[in-house]
Enzyme design. Structure first.
Site, mmCIF file in Angstrom:
data_model
loop_
_atom_site.group_PDB
_atom_site.id
_atom_site.type_symbol
_atom_site.label_atom_id
_atom_site.label_comp_id
_atom_site.label_asym_id
_atom_site.label_seq_id
_atom_site.Cartn_x
_atom_site.Cartn_y
_atom_site.Cartn_z
ATOM 1 C CD GLU A 132 -2.911 -1.170 2.316
ATOM 2 O OE1 GLU A 132 -2.845 -0.290 3.216
ATOM 3 O OE2 GLU A 132 -3.803 -2.031 2.254
ATOM 4 N N GLY A 136 4.949 -0.670 2.645
ATOM 5 C CA GLY A 136 5.749 -1.397 1.649
ATOM 6 C C GLY A 136 6.540 -2.491 2.347
ATOM 7 C CB SER A 137 9.906 -2.528 3.956
ATOM 8 O OG SER A 137 10.611 -2.141 2.806
ATOM 9 C CB THR A 163 3.096 -7.022 -10.955
ATOM 10 O OG1 THR A 163 4.237 -6.375 -10.402
ATOM 11 C CG2 THR A 163 3.450 -7.599 -12.324
ATOM 12 C CG ASP A 248 9.094 -18.234 2.010
ATOM 13 O OD1 ASP A 248 9.627 -17.133 2.239
ATOM 14 O OD2 ASP A 248 8.754 -19.040 2.903
ATOM 15 N N GLY A 348 30.419 4.270 -24.614
ATOM 16 C CA GLY A 348 29.369 5.239 -24.980
ATOM 17 C C GLY A 348 28.161 4.548 -25.583
ATOM 18 C CD GLU A 371 7.761 -11.515 -5.812
ATOM 19 O OE1 GLU A 371 8.210 -12.512 -5.249
ATOM 20 O OE2 GLU A 371 6.998 -11.552 -6.800
ATOM 21 N N GLY A 372 10.250 -7.594 -1.661
ATOM 22 C CA GLY A 372 11.161 -7.349 -0.538
ATOM 23 C C GLY A 372 12.480 -6.791 -1.031
ATOM 24 C CD GLU A 375 18.252 -1.978 1.497
ATOM 25 O OE1 GLU A 375 17.215 -2.220 0.844
ATOM 26 O OE2 GLU A 375 19.285 -1.515 0.964
#
Ligand SMILES: Cc1cc2nc3c(=O)[nH]c(=O)nc-3n(C[C@H](O)[C@H](O)[C@H](O)COP(=O)(O)OP(=O)(O)OC[C@H]3O[C@@H](n4cnc5c(N)ncnc54)[C@H](O)[C@@H]3O)c2cc1C
Length: 389
Positions: A132, A136-137, A163, A248, A348, A371-372, A375
């Protein structure tokens, strides 16, 4: 192809599936990926074809028309798709991992028949909405709310960065089902199966992203969205646990998505360094360039090996929470590092949109975020260490 998985290590079935995925990736995805990136085009027709070939139901049980395959075979196929385009790969990764895991483990037979079966056949695209704007985290602090209404529920709230939020047929939506008088933290969150055609489901405009531009990412507003009682997945109050289980599986897919991006950057770098000449020599004849390519190849191989090791754990039915976090952390940081080296090797030209490595560099970044974040993966790994696992 020395940069990809060694075919000699694969079973006949795995080799056939990898060949099919590679053929599809190289004919139906890779030739268009730059254009889809430039125009932010979501290729639903290609996603549907991927579904018809069985790639959206690789982990779904055969009883529900899935392929019932092992996690390693799924990773082998997903790497091929990700090497062609990370945006197409994210839809395949999410569908196979998060909604499929949730429904397979916690759906009633009727829910599986109604939702999992068409998902496994590739007839429905599914996503998940946990994040939301202010959660988040710290996803357990989410605030969207479900309130009982007779036998059913009414949902209100705001979800961020979903997504396929505007393109999915079905979303697994995590909302609070506890009451303001009795808040229960993470134990107050439930998962609902939400067809996106339901009145009150509103996707925002597609986000204008740095990378992964051919994937659809939107905010989602839940506005007096009414659901029948059988839209609740599993037990009330267990939604956050289901989301973590799904993640997971999801993180393993994101790890191999990152491997696919990094492998492509490596392959392009090897070819470019063979062709590009400076000081009268091909770039690959400079030892400094050889060392860079060697380091890139080593990290890609290590990231893949770690992800495959986690797949083997998953196939043995062992816990993968800590190990999937390791695989995602290592692979996403590898993808960012390898694509940075690729841009450097292209000089370049690497900075120009006409060359493919800058897209890979932009696509790689998100694997360190969604998905995390990296950190959060380190927190999950450290927690596992503290618990002695
Ligand atoms: C392209 C894209 C697609 C996405 N798809 C989905 C989807 O399908 N469904 C869905 O639910 N979500 C989705 N997300 C959301 C994504 O999972 C979040 O962006 C992610 O979890 C981070 O949350 P945040 O952006 O709020 O960052 P924050 O949580 O605000 O974090 C900001 C920074 O602070 C750091 N930080 C936060 N807490 C800690 C801590 N305790 N210790 C150390 N550092 C910390 C983070 O690592 C990060 O660097 C998507 C995001 C993107 C960009």
């Amino acid at each position: 192809m020395p940069t990809a998985t060694d075919p000699a290590t694969l079973t006949d079935v795995q080799r056939q599936i990898v060949d099919l995925a590679r053929e599809f990736a190289q004919t139906r995805i890779a030739p268009h990926a730059a254009e889809w990136d430039r125009t932010a085009h979501y290729p639903r027709d290609v996603i549907d074809e991927l579904g018809r070939l069985g790639f959206l139901g690789m982990l779904a049980p055969e009883d529900y028309d899935g392929q019932g395959l092992d996690a390693l075979t799924y990773l082998l196929a997903l790497e091929e798709i990700a090497a062609a385009d990370a945006s197409v790969a994210v839809t395949m990764a999410i569908q196979n991992a998060i909604p499929t895991t949730m429904l397979t483990r916690h759906g009633t037979p009727a829910q599986k028949k109604r939702w999992l079966r068409p998902m496994a056949r590739g007839e429905l695209v599914a996503g998940f909405a946990l994040s939301e704007p202010d959660a988040g985290s710290d996803a357990a602090s989410l605030r969207s709310q479900a309130v009982r209404d007779g036998d059913g529920w009414v949902l209100n709230g705001a979800k961020a960065w979903a997504t396929n939020g505007g393109t999915a047929d079905l979303m697994m939506v995590m909302v609070r089902s506890d009451t303001p008088e009795r808040r229960r933290g993470a134990k107050g969150i439930s998962t609902f199966i939400v067809p996106t055609s339901t009145a009150g489901y509103r996707a925002g405009k597609p986000e204008d992203k740095m990378g992964l531009r051919a994937s659809n990412t939107t905010a989602v507003t839940l506005d007096d969205l009414r659901l029948p009682g059988d839209a609740l997945l599993g037990e009330e109050g267990m939604g956050f646990v289901y989301a973590l289980e799904g993640l997971d599986a999801g993180r393993l897919g994101i790890a191999i998505q990152a491997v696919g991006i990094a492998r492509r950057a490596l392959e392009l770098s090897i070819s470019y360094c063979a062709e590009r000449r400076q000081f009268g020599m091909a770039l690959r004849d400079f030892q400094a360039v050889q060392f860079k390519l060697a380091d890139m190849a080593t990290r890609v191989a290590a990231a893949r090996a770690l992800a495959h090791q986690v797949a083997a754990r998953k196939d043995r039915g062992e816990s993968t929470t800590q190990h999937a976090a390791m695989a995602k952390l290592f692979a996403s940081e590898t993808a960012m590092w390898v694509t940075t080296q690729a841009v450097q090797l292209f000089g370049g030209y690497g900075y120009m949109r006409d060359y493919p490595v800058e897209k890979l560099f932009r696509d790689a970044k998100v694997t360190e975020i969604y998905e995390g974040t990296s950190e959060i993966q380190r927190i999950v790994i450290a927690r596992g260490l503290a618990a002695g696992s």
